[in-house]
Design a protein around this motif. Structure first.
Motif, PDB file in Angstrom:
ATOM      1  N   GLY A 168       0.798  -1.218   0.000  1.00  0.00           N
ATOM      2  CA  GLY A 168       0.000   0.000   0.000  1.00  0.00           C
ATOM      3  C   GLY A 168       0.828   1.264   0.000  1.00  0.00           C
ATOM      4  O   GLY A 168       0.370   2.327  -0.445  1.00  0.00           O
ATOM      5  N   TYR A 169       2.064   1.187   0.445  1.00  0.00           N
ATOM      6  CA  TYR A 169       2.928   2.360   0.479  1.00  0.00           C
ATOM      7  C   TYR A 169       3.343   2.799  -0.923  1.00  0.00           C
ATOM      8  O   TYR A 169       3.717   3.956  -1.132  1.00  0.00           O
ATOM      9  CB  TYR A 169       4.190   2.055   1.295  1.00  0.00           C
ATOM     10  N   ILE A 170       3.308   1.864  -1.860  1.00  0.00           N
ATOM     11  CA  ILE A 170       3.772   2.156  -3.221  1.00  0.00           C
ATOM     12  C   ILE A 170       2.953   3.273  -3.859  1.00  0.00           C
ATOM     13  O   ILE A 170       3.443   4.016  -4.701  1.00  0.00           O
ATOM     14  CB  ILE A 170       3.718   0.876  -4.079  1.00  0.00           C
ATOM     15  N   ASN A 171       1.705   3.414  -3.449  1.00  0.00           N
ATOM     16  CA  ASN A 171       0.822   4.410  -4.042  1.00  0.00           C
ATOM     17  C   ASN A 171       1.075   5.821  -3.525  1.00  0.00           C
ATOM     18  O   ASN A 171       0.449   6.762  -3.991  1.00  0.00           O
ATOM     19  CB  ASN A 171      -0.639   4.029  -3.775  1.00  0.00           C
ATOM     20  N   HIS A 172       1.970   5.953  -2.549  1.00  0.00           N
ATOM     21  CA  HIS A 172       2.173   7.256  -1.919  1.00  0.00           C
ATOM     22  C   HIS A 172       3.613   7.729  -2.136  1.00  0.00           C
ATOM     23  O   HIS A 172       4.552   7.120  -1.623  1.00  0.00           O
ATOM     24  CB  HIS A 172       1.857   7.170  -0.428  1.00  0.00           C
ATOM     25  N   PRO A 173       3.812   8.804  -2.891  1.00  0.00           N
ATOM     26  CA  PRO A 173       5.168   9.239  -3.253  1.00  0.00           C
ATOM     27  C   PRO A 173       6.026   9.658  -2.066  1.00  0.00           C
ATOM     28  O   PRO A 173       7.255   9.616  -2.161  1.00  0.00           O
ATOM     29  CB  PRO A 173       4.921  10.415  -4.199  1.00  0.00           C
ATOM     30  N   ARG A 174       5.407  10.042  -0.938  1.00  0.00           N
ATOM     31  CA  ARG A 174       6.210  10.470   0.209  1.00  0.00           C
ATOM     32  C   ARG A 174       6.481   9.337   1.198  1.00  0.00           C
ATOM     33  O   ARG A 174       7.123   9.555   2.221  1.00  0.00           O
ATOM     34  CB  ARG A 174       5.532  11.642   0.915  1.00  0.00           C
ATOM     35  N   ALA A 175       6.023   8.132   0.877  1.00  0.00           N
ATOM     36  CA  ALA A 175       6.323   6.978   1.722  1.00  0.00           C
ATOM     37  C   ALA A 175       7.767   6.551   1.504  1.00  0.00           C
ATOM     38  O   ALA A 175       8.330   6.739   0.426  1.00  0.00           O
ATOM     39  CB  ALA A 175       5.384   5.828   1.386  1.00  0.00           C
ATOM     40  N   ALA A 176       8.363   5.962   2.534  1.00  0.00           N
ATOM     41  CA  ALA A 176       9.754   5.510   2.415  1.00  0.00           C
ATOM     42  C   ALA A 176       9.952   4.194   3.149  1.00  0.00           C
ATOM     43  O   ALA A 176       9.315   3.915   4.162  1.00  0.00           O
ATOM     44  CB  ALA A 176      10.712   6.553   2.975  1.00  0.00           C
ATOM     45  N   LEU A 177      10.830   3.383   2.584  1.00  0.00           N
ATOM     46  CA  LEU A 177      11.266   2.134   3.198  1.00  0.00           C
ATOM     47  C   LEU A 177      12.786   2.147   3.237  1.00  0.00           C
ATOM     48  O   LEU A 177      13.445   2.356   2.215  1.00  0.00           O
ATOM     49  CB  LEU A 177      10.778   0.933   2.386  1.00  0.00           C
ATOM     50  N   PHE A 178      13.343   1.943   4.414  1.00  0.00           N
ATOM     51  CA  PHE A 178      14.791   1.859   4.594  1.00  0.00           C
ATOM     52  C   PHE A 178      15.133   0.403   4.882  1.00  0.00           C
ATOM     53  O   PHE A 178      14.626  -0.183   5.847  1.00  0.00           O
ATOM     54  CB  PHE A 178      15.239   2.756   5.745  1.00  0.00           C
ATOM     55  N   LEU A 179      15.969  -0.174   4.048  1.00  0.00           N
ATOM     56  CA  LEU A 179      16.304  -1.590   4.153  1.00  0.00           C
ATOM     57  C   LEU A 179      17.792  -1.741   4.441  1.00  0.00           C
ATOM     58  O   LEU A 179      18.641  -1.283   3.669  1.00  0.00           O
ATOM     59  CB  LEU A 179      15.950  -2.320   2.859  1.00  0.00           C
ATOM     60  N   ALA A 180      18.114  -2.391   5.548  1.00  0.00           N
ATOM     61  CA  ALA A 180      19.502  -2.616   5.943  1.00  0.00           C
ATOM     62  C   ALA A 180      19.901  -4.040   5.601  1.00  0.00           C
ATOM     63  O   ALA A 180      19.170  -4.992   5.888  1.00  0.00           O
ATOM     64  CB  ALA A 180      19.662  -2.380   7.447  1.00  0.00           C
ATOM     65  N   SER A 181      21.078  -4.184   4.991  1.00  0.00           N
ATOM     66  CA  SER A 181      21.572  -5.501   4.591  1.00  0.00           C
ATOM     67  C   SER A 181      23.012  -5.681   5.022  1.00  0.00           C
ATOM     68  O   SER A 181      23.785  -4.716   5.093  1.00  0.00           O
ATOM     69  CB  SER A 181      21.469  -5.672   3.066  1.00  0.00           C
ATOM     70  N   HIS A 182      23.365  -6.927   5.294  1.00  0.00           N
ATOM     71  CA  HIS A 182      24.741  -7.281   5.621  1.00  0.00           C
ATOM     72  C   HIS A 182      25.115  -8.500   4.796  1.00  0.00           C
ATOM     73  O   HIS A 182      24.405  -9.507   4.807  1.00  0.00           O
ATOM     74  CB  HIS A 182      24.900  -7.590   7.110  1.00  0.00           C
ATOM     75  N   ALA A 183      26.201  -8.409   4.053  1.00  0.00           N
ATOM     76  CA  ALA A 183      26.638  -9.489   3.176  1.00  0.00           C
ATOM     77  C   ALA A 183      25.516  -9.947   2.257  1.00  0.00           C
ATOM     78  O   ALA A 183      25.348 -11.134   1.985  1.00  0.00           O
ATOM     79  CB  ALA A 183      27.138 -10.668   4.011  1.00  0.00           C
ATOM     80  N   GLY A 184      24.717  -8.977   1.799  1.00  0.00           N
ATOM     81  CA  GLY A 184      23.646  -9.275   0.856  1.00  0.00           C
ATOM     82  C   GLY A 184      22.370  -9.789   1.470  1.00  0.00           C
ATOM     83  O   GLY A 184      21.398 -10.049   0.752  1.00  0.00           O
ATOM     84  N   GLN A 185      22.311  -9.921   2.805  1.00  0.00           N
ATOM     85  CA  GLN A 185      21.129 -10.445   3.475  1.00  0.00           C
ATOM     86  C   GLN A 185      20.443  -9.337   4.274  1.00  0.00           C
ATOM     87  O   GLN A 185      21.105  -8.594   5.008  1.00  0.00           O
ATOM     88  CB  GLN A 185      21.511 -11.592   4.418  1.00  0.00           C
ATOM     89  N   PRO A 186      19.109  -9.191   4.150  1.00  0.00           N
ATOM     90  CA  PRO A 186      18.408  -8.152   4.905  1.00  0.00           C
ATOM     91  C   PRO A 186      18.437  -8.444   6.402  1.00  0.00           C
ATOM     92  O   PRO A 186      18.184  -9.567   6.830  1.00  0.00           O
ATOM     93  CB  PRO A 186      16.984  -8.222   4.356  1.00  0.00           C
ATOM     94  N   VAL A 187      18.787  -7.426   7.183  1.00  0.00           N
ATOM     95  CA  VAL A 187      18.858  -7.599   8.633  1.00  0.00           C
ATOM     96  C   VAL A 187      17.955  -6.629   9.378  1.00  0.00           C
ATOM     97  O   VAL A 187      17.767  -6.764  10.593  1.00  0.00           O
ATOM     98  CB  VAL A 187      20.302  -7.454   9.135  1.00  0.00           C
ATOM     99  N   GLY A 188      17.393  -5.659   8.691  1.00  0.00           N
ATOM    100  CA  GLY A 188      16.506  -4.717   9.350  1.00  0.00           C
ATOM    101  C   GLY A 188      15.798  -3.836   8.340  1.00  0.00           C
ATOM    102  O   GLY A 188      16.236  -3.700   7.191  1.00  0.00           O
ATOM    103  N   ALA A 189      14.690  -3.266   8.756  1.00  0.00           N
ATOM    104  CA  ALA A 189      13.933  -2.384   7.874  1.00  0.00           C
ATOM    105  C   ALA A 189      13.100  -1.415   8.703  1.00  0.00           C
ATOM    106  O   ALA A 189      12.765  -1.695   9.855  1.00  0.00           O
ATOM    107  CB  ALA A 189      13.025  -3.191   6.945  1.00  0.00           C
ATOM    108  N   ALA A 190      12.788  -0.277   8.108  1.00  0.00           N
ATOM    109  CA  ALA A 190      11.943   0.715   8.758  1.00  0.00           C
ATOM    110  C   ALA A 190      11.127   1.422   7.688  1.00  0.00           C
ATOM    111  O   ALA A 190      11.592   1.609   6.564  1.00  0.00           O
ATOM    112  CB  ALA A 190      12.779   1.725   9.545  1.00  0.00           C
ATOM    113  N   THR A 191       9.913   1.817   8.051  1.00  0.00           N
ATOM    114  CA  THR A 191       9.018   2.462   7.093  1.00  0.00           C
ATOM    115  C   THR A 191       8.429   3.733   7.691  1.00  0.00           C
ATOM    116  O   THR A 191       8.371   3.903   8.905  1.00  0.00           O
ATOM    117  CB  THR A 191       7.862   1.531   6.689  1.00  0.00           C
ATOM    118  N   CYS A 192       7.958   4.607   6.806  1.00  0.00           N
ATOM    119  CA  CYS A 192       7.274   5.822   7.258  1.00  0.00           C
ATOM    120  C   CYS A 192       6.485   6.422   6.111  1.00  0.00           C
ATOM    121  O   CYS A 192       6.776   6.179   4.940  1.00  0.00           O
ATOM    122  CB  CYS A 192       8.271   6.833   7.814  1.00  0.00           C
ATOM    123  N   LEU A 193       5.485   7.210   6.466  1.00  0.00           N
ATOM    124  CA  LEU A 193       4.692   7.964   5.499  1.00  0.00           C
ATOM    125  C   LEU A 193       3.835   8.963   6.252  1.00  0.00           C
ATOM    126  O   LEU A 193       3.639   8.837   7.467  1.00  0.00           O
ATOM    127  CB  LEU A 193       3.831   7.045   4.621  1.00  0.00           C
TER     128      LEU A 193
END
Length: 207
Positions: A51-76
Motif C-alpha cells: 500500500g505504500y507504493i501508491n504514496h510518493p512520500r512513503a519511504a522504506l529503509f532496508l539494511a543488509s549485511h553481506a547481501g542479506q536483509p537484517v533490518g527495515a523501517a518504514t514511514c509515510l
C-alpha cells in the motif's frame, strides 16, 4: 561491529518500494513472530507494505549485511495511512498533515544493540522533515497484559530506548489492528498505543 561499516542501508520511496517488498515481508514475518507482537504471518502473502507504493512520500529503509536483509523501517504521512491508524486522530479533529507516521522498525535479534535502531529513527525523521511540514513524528506499539501466557520471563519493553530518542506516550490515543497471534486459529483485534515526538518544538497535542 559498527553498522556504518558493516551494513548497507538502501532507501526506497514511492513506486521503488516494490523492489524491496519481498525482503521486507520476510523480515516483517520473522521479527514480529517474537514477543510482544506474536504475529503469525506468511512470507508469501501480499505484504501490507504494498500500500505504500501508491504514496510518493512513503519511504522504506532496508539494511543488509553481506547481501542479506537484517533490518527495515518504514514511514509515510499519517494522512496516507490506513483508516484504522488515522481514526483516533480524526475522531479528535486533529489536522493529519501535522503528523508523520512510522509504520515499522524491525531488526533481527543478532543485530540489535549495534546502533541500527537509532539510525532508522534518524533516517525516518530526516525523511519527514524533507518531504512534509509535519510538526510531529509518531508510531504505535502493541499493548499486552502483564499476565499474558506467552510473555517471556525476561521480557522487557523498548520504553527507555524510545524516550532516549525523544518520544513520549500520547495519553489516551490508541488504534486497533487485526492479526493472527502465534498459536491461535483465527485473527483477533489488538490495541496499539501511540508514542510521539515534536520535530518543530510545537506543544504536544493532548489526547
Amino acid at each position: 561491529m559498527s553498522p556504518d561499516n558493516a551494513i548497507q542501508i538502501q532507501t526506497f520511496t514511492g513506486h521503488a518500494i516494490a523492489e524491496a517488498q519481498a525482503a521486507f515481508q520476510l523480515l516483517h514475518v520473522n521479527v514480529f513472530e517474537d514477543w510482544p507482537y506474536l504475529y503469525r504471518g506468511d512470507p508469501t502473502e501480499r505484504p501490507y507494505i504494498a500500500g505504500y507504493i501508491n504514496h510518493p512520500r512513503a519511504a522504506l529503509f532496508l539494511a543488509s549485511h553481506a547481501g542479506q536483509p537484517v533490518g527495515a523501517a518504514t514511514c509515510l504521512p499519517l494522512e496516507d495511512e490506513s483508516a484504522n491508524v488515522r481514526a483516533p486522530f480524526e475522531a479528535r479533529g486533529w489536522d493529519l498533515r501535522r503528523f508523520f507516521y512510522f509504520g515499522e522498525g524491525v531488526v533481527r535479534s543478532e543485530w540489535r544493540g549495534k546502533g541500527l535502531g537509532v539510525r532508522f529513527f534518524e533516517l525516518r525523521e530526516s525523511h519527514a522533515r524533507a518531504t512534509s511540514s509535519a510538526d510531529y513524528t509518531l508510531f504505535c506499539s502493541v499493548r499486552r497484559p502483564a499476565d499474558h501466557p506467552l510473555r517471556p520471563s525476561n521480557a522487557h519493553t523498548n520504553d527507555a530506548f524510545w524516550r532516549n530518542r525523544g518520544y513520549v506516550p500520547l495519553p489516551g490515543v490508541a488504534c486497533t489492528m487485526t492479526w493472527k497471534d502465534v498459536g491461535d486459529a483465527a485473527e483477533s483485534k489488538h490495541t496499539l498505543d501511540f508514542w510521539i515526538k515534536s520535530l518543530t518544538g510545537a506543544p504536544l497535542p493532548c489526547g
